[in-house]
Design a protein around this motif. Structure first.
Motif, PDB file in Angstrom:
ATOM      1  N   HIS A 160       0.851  -1.188   0.000  1.00  0.00           N
ATOM      2  CA  HIS A 160       0.000   0.000   0.000  1.00  0.00           C
ATOM      3  C   HIS A 160       0.886   1.238   0.000  1.00  0.00           C
ATOM      4  O   HIS A 160       1.847   1.307   0.770  1.00  0.00           O
ATOM      5  N   PRO A 161       0.593   2.227  -0.852  1.00  0.00           N
ATOM      6  CA  PRO A 161       1.461   3.405  -0.948  1.00  0.00           C
ATOM      7  C   PRO A 161       1.669   4.144   0.379  1.00  0.00           C
ATOM      8  O   PRO A 161       2.776   4.576   0.670  1.00  0.00           O
ATOM      9  N   VAL A 162       0.617   4.267   1.195  1.00  0.00           N
ATOM     10  CA  VAL A 162       0.770   4.967   2.481  1.00  0.00           C
ATOM     11  C   VAL A 162       1.694   4.181   3.399  1.00  0.00           C
ATOM     12  O   VAL A 162       2.582   4.742   4.034  1.00  0.00           O
ATOM     13  N   ARG A 163       1.517   2.860   3.446  1.00  0.00           N
ATOM     14  CA  ARG A 163       2.379   2.047   4.317  1.00  0.00           C
ATOM     15  C   ARG A 163       3.817   2.062   3.831  1.00  0.00           C
ATOM     16  O   ARG A 163       4.749   2.080   4.637  1.00  0.00           O
ATOM     17  N   LEU A 164       4.011   2.076   2.534  1.00  0.00           N
ATOM     18  CA  LEU A 164       5.366   2.163   1.992  1.00  0.00           C
ATOM     19  C   LEU A 164       6.011   3.499   2.369  1.00  0.00           C
ATOM     20  O   LEU A 164       7.188   3.549   2.742  1.00  0.00           O
ATOM     21  N   ARG A 165       5.228   4.582   2.337  1.00  0.00           N
ATOM     22  CA  ARG A 165       5.752   5.893   2.753  1.00  0.00           C
ATOM     23  C   ARG A 165       6.067   5.914   4.244  1.00  0.00           C
ATOM     24  O   ARG A 165       7.047   6.526   4.667  1.00  0.00           O
ATOM     25  N   ILE A 166       5.261   5.236   5.039  1.00  0.00           N
ATOM     26  CA  ILE A 166       5.529   5.159   6.477  1.00  0.00           C
ATOM     27  C   ILE A 166       6.860   4.450   6.714  1.00  0.00           C
ATOM     28  O   ILE A 166       7.705   4.934   7.467  1.00  0.00           O
ATOM     29  N   VAL A 167       7.050   3.323   6.071  1.00  0.00           N
ATOM     30  CA  VAL A 167       8.300   2.565   6.226  1.00  0.00           C
ATOM     31  C   VAL A 167       9.481   3.417   5.769  1.00  0.00           C
ATOM     32  O   VAL A 167      10.509   3.477   6.451  1.00  0.00           O
ATOM     33  N   ALA A 168       9.339   4.090   4.653  1.00  0.00           N
ATOM     34  CA  ALA A 168      10.425   4.946   4.153  1.00  0.00           C
ATOM     35  C   ALA A 168      10.733   6.064   5.144  1.00  0.00           C
ATOM     36  O   ALA A 168      11.903   6.378   5.402  1.00  0.00           O
ATOM     37  N   ARG A 169       9.710   6.649   5.706  1.00  0.00           N
ATOM     38  CA  ARG A 169       9.901   7.744   6.675  1.00  0.00           C
ATOM     39  C   ARG A 169      10.575   7.229   7.942  1.00  0.00           C
ATOM     40  O   ARG A 169      11.472   7.878   8.475  1.00  0.00           O
ATOM     41  N   LEU A 170      10.145   6.070   8.424  1.00  0.00           N
ATOM     42  CA  LEU A 170      10.727   5.513   9.640  1.00  0.00           C
ATOM     43  C   LEU A 170      12.138   4.972   9.423  1.00  0.00           C
ATOM     44  O   LEU A 170      12.861   4.732  10.391  1.00  0.00           O
ATOM     45  N   ALA A 171      12.534   4.796   8.178  1.00  0.00           N
ATOM     46  CA  ALA A 171      13.917   4.378   7.892  1.00  0.00           C
ATOM     47  C   ALA A 171      14.899   5.443   8.372  1.00  0.00           C
ATOM     48  O   ALA A 171      16.051   5.139   8.673  1.00  0.00           O
ATOM     49  N   GLY A 172      14.435   6.673   8.476  1.00  0.00           N
ATOM     50  CA  GLY A 172      15.272   7.768   8.971  1.00  0.00           C
ATOM     51  C   GLY A 172      15.311   7.847  10.488  1.00  0.00           C
ATOM     52  O   GLY A 172      16.011   8.686  11.045  1.00  0.00           O
ATOM     53  N   GLY A 173      14.557   7.014  11.171  1.00  0.00           N
ATOM     54  CA  GLY A 173      14.534   7.004  12.633  1.00  0.00           C
ATOM     55  C   GLY A 173      13.106   6.998  13.144  1.00  0.00           C
ATOM     56  O   GLY A 173      12.155   7.250  12.416  1.00  0.00           O
ATOM     57  N   ARG A 174      12.988   6.720  14.417  1.00  0.00           N
ATOM     58  CA  ARG A 174      11.661   6.622  15.023  1.00  0.00           C
ATOM     59  C   ARG A 174      10.965   7.975  15.035  1.00  0.00           C
ATOM     60  O   ARG A 174      11.613   9.019  14.951  1.00  0.00           O
ATOM     61  N   ASP A 175       9.637   7.927  15.121  1.00  0.00           N
ATOM     62  CA  ASP A 175       8.850   9.156  15.098  1.00  0.00           C
ATOM     63  C   ASP A 175       7.562   8.915  15.878  1.00  0.00           C
ATOM     64  O   ASP A 175       7.126   7.780  16.031  1.00  0.00           O
ATOM     65  N   TYR A 176       6.957   9.994  16.356  1.00  0.00           N
ATOM     66  CA  TYR A 176       5.690   9.852  17.076  1.00  0.00           C
ATOM     67  C   TYR A 176       4.531  10.088  16.121  1.00  0.00           C
ATOM     68  O   TYR A 176       4.674  10.707  15.065  1.00  0.00           O
ATOM     69  N   VAL A 177       3.368   9.568  16.496  1.00  0.00           N
ATOM     70  CA  VAL A 177       2.221   9.474  15.598  1.00  0.00           C
ATOM     71  C   VAL A 177       1.813  10.822  15.006  1.00  0.00           C
ATOM     72  O   VAL A 177       1.638  10.935  13.790  1.00  0.00           O
ATOM     73  N   SER A 178       1.635  11.848  15.834  1.00  0.00           N
ATOM     74  CA  SER A 178       1.166  13.138  15.306  1.00  0.00           C
ATOM     75  C   SER A 178       2.131  13.709  14.270  1.00  0.00           C
ATOM     76  O   SER A 178       1.708  14.187  13.214  1.00  0.00           O
ATOM     77  N   HIS A 179       3.413  13.642  14.564  1.00  0.00           N
ATOM     78  CA  HIS A 179       4.412  14.171  13.624  1.00  0.00           C
ATOM     79  C   HIS A 179       4.449  13.330  12.355  1.00  0.00           C
ATOM     80  O   HIS A 179       4.504  13.859  11.238  1.00  0.00           O
ATOM     81  N   LEU A 180       4.404  12.028  12.520  1.00  0.00           N
ATOM     82  CA  LEU A 180       4.425  11.128  11.366  1.00  0.00           C
ATOM     83  C   LEU A 180       3.215  11.360  10.469  1.00  0.00           C
ATOM     84  O   LEU A 180       3.340  11.394   9.244  1.00  0.00           O
ATOM     85  N   ALA A 181       2.040  11.568  11.065  1.00  0.00           N
ATOM     86  CA  ALA A 181       0.824  11.829  10.277  1.00  0.00           C
ATOM     87  C   ALA A 181       0.981  13.103   9.456  1.00  0.00           C
ATOM     88  O   ALA A 181       0.607  13.142   8.278  1.00  0.00           O
ATOM     89  N   ARG A 182       1.539  14.145  10.063  1.00  0.00           N
ATOM     90  CA  ARG A 182       1.764  15.399   9.320  1.00  0.00           C
ATOM     91  C   ARG A 182       2.765  15.191   8.189  1.00  0.00           C
ATOM     92  O   ARG A 182       2.562  15.677   7.070  1.00  0.00           O
ATOM     93  N   GLU A 183       3.838  14.470   8.468  1.00  0.00           N
ATOM     94  CA  GLU A 183       4.872  14.242   7.452  1.00  0.00           C
ATOM     95  C   GLU A 183       4.361  13.400   6.282  1.00  0.00           C
ATOM     96  O   GLU A 183       4.715  13.653   5.142  1.00  0.00           O
ATOM     97  N   ILE A 184       3.543  12.410   6.574  1.00  0.00           N
ATOM     98  CA  ILE A 184       2.993  11.532   5.533  1.00  0.00           C
ATOM     99  C   ILE A 184       1.823  12.210   4.811  1.00  0.00           C
ATOM    100  O   ILE A 184       1.559  11.935   3.650  1.00  0.00           O
ATOM    101  N   GLY A 185       1.116  13.100   5.526  1.00  0.00           N
ATOM    102  CA  GLY A 185      -0.019  13.793   4.926  1.00  0.00           C
ATOM    103  C   GLY A 185      -1.326  13.039   5.050  1.00  0.00           C
ATOM    104  O   GLY A 185      -2.163  13.088   4.140  1.00  0.00           O
ATOM    105  N   VAL A 186      -1.501  12.316   6.174  1.00  0.00           N
ATOM    106  CA  VAL A 186      -2.753  11.594   6.424  1.00  0.00           C
ATOM    107  C   VAL A 186      -3.240  11.923   7.827  1.00  0.00           C
ATOM    108  O   VAL A 186      -2.484  12.433   8.657  1.00  0.00           O
ATOM    109  N   SER A 187      -4.506  11.618   8.081  1.00  0.00           N
ATOM    110  CA  SER A 187      -5.060  11.846   9.420  1.00  0.00           C
ATOM    111  C   SER A 187      -4.468  10.832  10.400  1.00  0.00           C
ATOM    112  O   SER A 187      -4.016   9.749  10.002  1.00  0.00           O
ATOM    113  N   ARG A 188      -4.518  11.181  11.679  1.00  0.00           N
ATOM    114  CA  ARG A 188      -4.013  10.253  12.696  1.00  0.00           C
ATOM    115  C   ARG A 188      -4.812   8.942  12.727  1.00  0.00           C
ATOM    116  O   ARG A 188      -4.205   7.866  12.827  1.00  0.00           O
TER     117      ARG A 188
END
Length: 108
Positions: free
Chosen positions: A16-44
């Motif tokens: 799934h494109p959103v899950r692939l973007r999540i994995v790619a984003r987390l490859a740079g290090g851990r992140d918290y949900v609110s920040h990750l949602a903003r970075e990915i561009g989806v709702s929490r």
């Protein structure tokens, strides 16, 4: 769960494109949900659904932590992942798949 079932679950989680973007984003290090949602561009809530799928497949790990102001924050990070798809891996995995519960009889 068999090796084949595990491979199917991993590939489905990454397909799934959103899950692939999540994995790619987390490859740079851990992140918290609110920040990750903003970075990915989806709702929490939508992010949580995708994180649940990734967590169930063993691709991410979540942990609850308290911030300095006492606020609970859920962090996610990648679990170790080393996936090399080869024809032999697919053949071996397919041989171990759990048959569907409602499999139709084979035609002769």
């Amino acid at each position: 769960m068999t090796d084949g079932d595990r491979l199917v679950e991993t590939l489905a989680a990454l397909a799934h494109p959103v899950r692939l973007r999540i994995v790619a984003r987390l490859a740079g290090g851990r992140d918290y949900v609110s920040h990750l949602a903003r970075e990915i561009g989806v709702s929490r809530p939508l992010l949580h659904l995708h994180l649940q799928k990734l967590e169930a497949a063993g691709l991410v790990v979540g942990s609850l932590e308290l911030s300095s102001d006492g606020k609970a924050m859920k962090y996610f990070e990648l679990a170790p992942l080393d996936l090399h798809l080869t024809p032999d891996l697919v053949v071996d995995a397919a041989a171990t798949l759990t048959p569907p519960a409602h499999a139709a009889p084979e035609d002769d």
